[in-house]
Design a protein around this motif. Structure first.
Motif, PDB file in Angstrom:
ATOM      1  N   PHE A 249      -2.620   7.057   7.037  1.00 22.79           N
ATOM      2  CA  PHE A 249      -1.410   6.401   6.513  1.00 22.79           C
ATOM      3  C   PHE A 249      -0.184   6.824   7.343  1.00 22.79           C
ATOM      4  CE2 PHE A 249      -3.105   6.192   1.827  1.00 22.79           C
ATOM      5  CZ  PHE A 249      -4.029   5.242   2.198  1.00 22.79           C
ATOM      6  N   ALA A 250      -0.048   8.144   7.530  1.00 21.67           N
ATOM      7  CA  ALA A 250       1.114   8.643   8.297  1.00 21.67           C
ATOM      8  C   ALA A 250       1.037   8.187   9.748  1.00 21.67           C
ATOM      9  CB  ALA A 250       1.167  10.164   8.222  1.00 21.67           C
TER      10      ALA A 250
ATOM     11  N   LEU B 262      -2.279   2.193  -2.196  1.00 21.42           N
ATOM     12  CA  LEU B 262      -2.025   1.559  -0.902  1.00 21.42           C
ATOM     13  C   LEU B 262      -0.584   1.047  -0.831  1.00 21.42           C
ATOM     14  CD1 LEU B 262      -3.265   0.713   1.755  1.00 21.42           C
ATOM     15  CD2 LEU B 262      -4.178  -1.328   0.628  1.00 21.42           C
ATOM     16  N   TYR B 263      -0.163   0.407  -1.896  1.00 17.20           N
ATOM     17  CA  TYR B 263       1.193  -0.133  -1.956  1.00 17.20           C
ATOM     18  C   TYR B 263       2.213   1.008  -1.852  1.00 17.20           C
ATOM     19  CZ  TYR B 263       5.297  -2.430  -3.888  1.00 17.20           C
ATOM     20  OH  TYR B 263       6.562  -2.906  -4.090  1.00 17.20           O
ATOM     21  N   SER B 264       1.955   2.112  -2.597  1.00 14.01           N
ATOM     22  CA  SER B 264       2.893   3.253  -2.561  1.00 14.01           C
ATOM     23  C   SER B 264       2.996   3.833  -1.156  1.00 14.01           C
ATOM     24  CB  SER B 264       2.431   4.396  -3.462  1.00 14.01           C
ATOM     25  OG  SER B 264       2.263   3.941  -4.739  1.00 14.01           O
TER      26      SER B 264
ATOM     27  N   GLY C 217       5.921  -4.380  13.428  1.00 10.39           N
ATOM     28  CA  GLY C 217       4.460  -4.426  13.570  1.00 10.39           C
ATOM     29  C   GLY C 217       3.761  -4.699  12.242  1.00 10.39           C
ATOM     30  N   TRP C 218       2.542  -5.203  12.362  1.00 12.79           N
ATOM     31  CA  TRP C 218       1.800  -5.701  11.203  1.00 12.79           C
ATOM     32  C   TRP C 218       0.654  -4.759  10.820  1.00 12.79           C
ATOM     33  CZ3 TRP C 218       2.075 -10.896   9.111  1.00 12.79           C
ATOM     34  CH2 TRP C 218       3.055 -11.696   9.731  1.00 12.79           C
ATOM     35  N   LEU C 219       0.534  -4.501   9.523  1.00 12.93           N
ATOM     36  CA  LEU C 219      -0.613  -3.752   9.010  1.00 12.93           C
ATOM     37  C   LEU C 219      -1.423  -4.633   8.063  1.00 12.93           C
ATOM     38  CD1 LEU C 219      -2.219  -1.095   8.481  1.00 12.93           C
ATOM     39  CD2 LEU C 219      -0.603  -0.629   6.623  1.00 12.93           C
ATOM     40  N   PHE C 220      -2.712  -4.731   8.358  1.00  6.58           N
ATOM     41  CA  PHE C 220      -3.658  -5.418   7.459  1.00  6.58           C
ATOM     42  C   PHE C 220      -4.591  -4.351   6.911  1.00  6.58           C
ATOM     43  CE2 PHE C 220      -2.268  -8.616  10.373  1.00  6.58           C
ATOM     44  CZ  PHE C 220      -2.245  -9.797   9.648  1.00  6.58           C
ATOM     45  N   PHE C 221      -4.681  -4.240   5.592  1.00  5.51           N
ATOM     46  CA  PHE C 221      -5.494  -3.179   4.984  1.00  5.51           C
ATOM     47  C   PHE C 221      -6.262  -3.782   3.820  1.00  5.51           C
ATOM     48  CE2 PHE C 221      -5.053   1.647   5.112  1.00  5.51           C
ATOM     49  CZ  PHE C 221      -6.222   1.906   4.418  1.00  5.51           C
ATOM     50  N   GLU C 222      -7.546  -3.511   3.787  1.00  4.03           N
ATOM     51  CA  GLU C 222      -8.361  -3.965   2.643  1.00  4.03           C
ATOM     52  C   GLU C 222      -9.517  -2.997   2.473  1.00  4.03           C
ATOM     53  OE1 GLU C 222      -9.240  -8.230   2.332  1.00  4.03           O
ATOM     54  OE2 GLU C 222     -11.340  -7.714   1.991  1.00  4.03           O
ATOM     55  N   THR C 223      -9.615  -2.403   1.288  1.00  9.19           N
ATOM     56  CA  THR C 223     -10.785  -1.551   1.021  1.00  9.19           C
ATOM     57  C   THR C 223     -10.960  -1.342  -0.486  1.00  9.19           C
ATOM     58  OG1 THR C 223     -12.044   0.342   1.809  1.00  9.19           O
ATOM     59  CG2 THR C 223      -9.757   0.778   1.231  1.00  9.19           C
TER      60      THR C 223
ATOM     61  N   PRO D 274      -6.837  12.041  12.703  1.00  9.44           N
ATOM     62  CA  PRO D 274      -6.389  11.110  13.741  1.00  9.44           C
ATOM     63  C   PRO D 274      -5.050  11.481  14.372  1.00  9.44           C
ATOM     64  CG  PRO D 274      -5.876  10.243  11.578  1.00  9.44           C
ATOM     65  CD  PRO D 274      -6.530  11.564  11.348  1.00  9.44           C
ATOM     66  N   TRP D 275      -4.853  10.990  15.568  1.00 11.72           N
ATOM     67  CA  TRP D 275      -3.553  10.999  16.233  1.00 11.72           C
ATOM     68  C   TRP D 275      -3.425   9.666  16.961  1.00 11.72           C
ATOM     69  CZ3 TRP D 275      -2.046  10.112  21.246  1.00 11.72           C
ATOM     70  CH2 TRP D 275      -0.685  10.356  21.525  1.00 11.72           C
ATOM     71  N   LEU D 276      -2.268   9.052  16.843  1.00 14.02           N
ATOM     72  CA  LEU D 276      -1.993   7.814  17.585  1.00 14.02           C
ATOM     73  C   LEU D 276      -0.598   7.933  18.182  1.00 14.02           C
ATOM     74  CD1 LEU D 276      -3.250   5.157  14.963  1.00 14.02           C
ATOM     75  CD2 LEU D 276      -4.399   5.802  17.087  1.00 14.02           C
ATOM     76  N   PRO D 277      -0.361   7.363  19.360  1.00 10.11           N
ATOM     77  CA  PRO D 277       0.977   7.452  19.959  1.00 10.11           C
ATOM     78  C   PRO D 277       2.012   6.672  19.138  1.00 10.11           C
ATOM     79  CG  PRO D 277      -0.453   6.035  21.270  1.00 10.11           C
ATOM     80  CD  PRO D 277      -1.311   6.622  20.196  1.00 10.11           C
TER      81      PRO D 277
END
Ligand SMILES: C[S@@+](CC[C@H](N)C(=O)[O-])C[C@H]1O[C@@H](n2cnc3c(N)ncnc32)[C@H](O)[C@@H]1O
Length: 193
Positions: A118-119, A155-157, A129-135, A97-100
């Motif tokens: 992650f990066a 995930l926490y690390s 900004g907010w991150l919601f992560f669940e897996t 992936p790449w995101l601006p």
């Protein structure tokens, strides 16, 4: 030739439409939705039928739904149209992936794991900004592909130093059969700088 992930998931969305279509939004997103910035730019990663993204779109956030599966995104669009909300679908492979930088207010990552993200998330969110992560998390009682499954604590690390609003490793229980219970990690975090 189509990407193997696209082939696999297009088939699932076409044959299991009832399972994926019009799903309830995730509890994590419902719990914090009132605190999200009005109109905030949101990326629903590997959105599929986009239950989380559509929920936020209904609350006025601007939501991009990204996924490798056109069939999944068509379900998302169909649902969004029924609810008269806008959703911006993008077909994309998220394995490289790449995101601006510093453009997004909210990232939603539900039940998809691509570690290079992650990066990307660290740089793509605006400060605050907010991150919601669940897996899923690796579980000694069940064989799983480590490429698609988090290690305990991983995930926490990965987002240490952020403001952590919620972190948990728990069980997702569907029905009463313990064989169907799956270990999951959850994180709600805000980028601090
Ligand atoms: C378990 S589904 C989760 C969908 C959605 N986030 C949800 O919670 O309902 C996994 C999603 O990952 C997507 N996916 C799989 N491989 C992908 C890839 N290489 N790039 C982007 N999306 C991918 C699938 O198409 C599918 O929509």
């Amino acid at each position: 030739m189509a990407h193997p992930d696209a082939q696999f998931w297009n088939t699932r969305y076409l044959t299991e439409k009832e399972h994926w279509f019009r799903r309830r939004p995730y509890a994590l997103v419902r719990a914090y939705a009132d605190q999200l910035p009005p109109g905030g730019l949101t990326l629903d990663v590997a959105a599929g039928a986009a239950p989380a993204g559509i929920y936020l779109a209904r609350r006025g956030l601007r939501v991009i739904a990204m996924d490798i599966s056109e069939a999944g995104l068509r379900l998302a669009q169909q649902h969004a149209r029924e609810l008269s909300v806008s959703l911006y679908p993008v077909v994309m492979d998220m394995t490289d992936p790449w995101l601006p930088s510093a453009r997004l207010d909210v990232i939603l990552n539900f039940y998809y794991l691509s570690r290079p993200l992650f990066a990307c998330y660290r740089q793509a969110l605006k400060p605050g900004g907010w991150l919601f992560f669940e897996t899923f998390v690796q579980d000694t009682h069940r064989s799983c592909n480590p490429a698609h499954t988090l290690e305990s604590g991983e995930l926490y690390s990965a987002f240490q130093g952020w403001e952590i609003l919620h972190r948990a490793e728990t069980w997702r229980k569907r029905g009463t059969d313990p064989q169907s219970h799956r270990k999951i990690a959850q994180l709600v975090a805000r980028k601090t700088t």
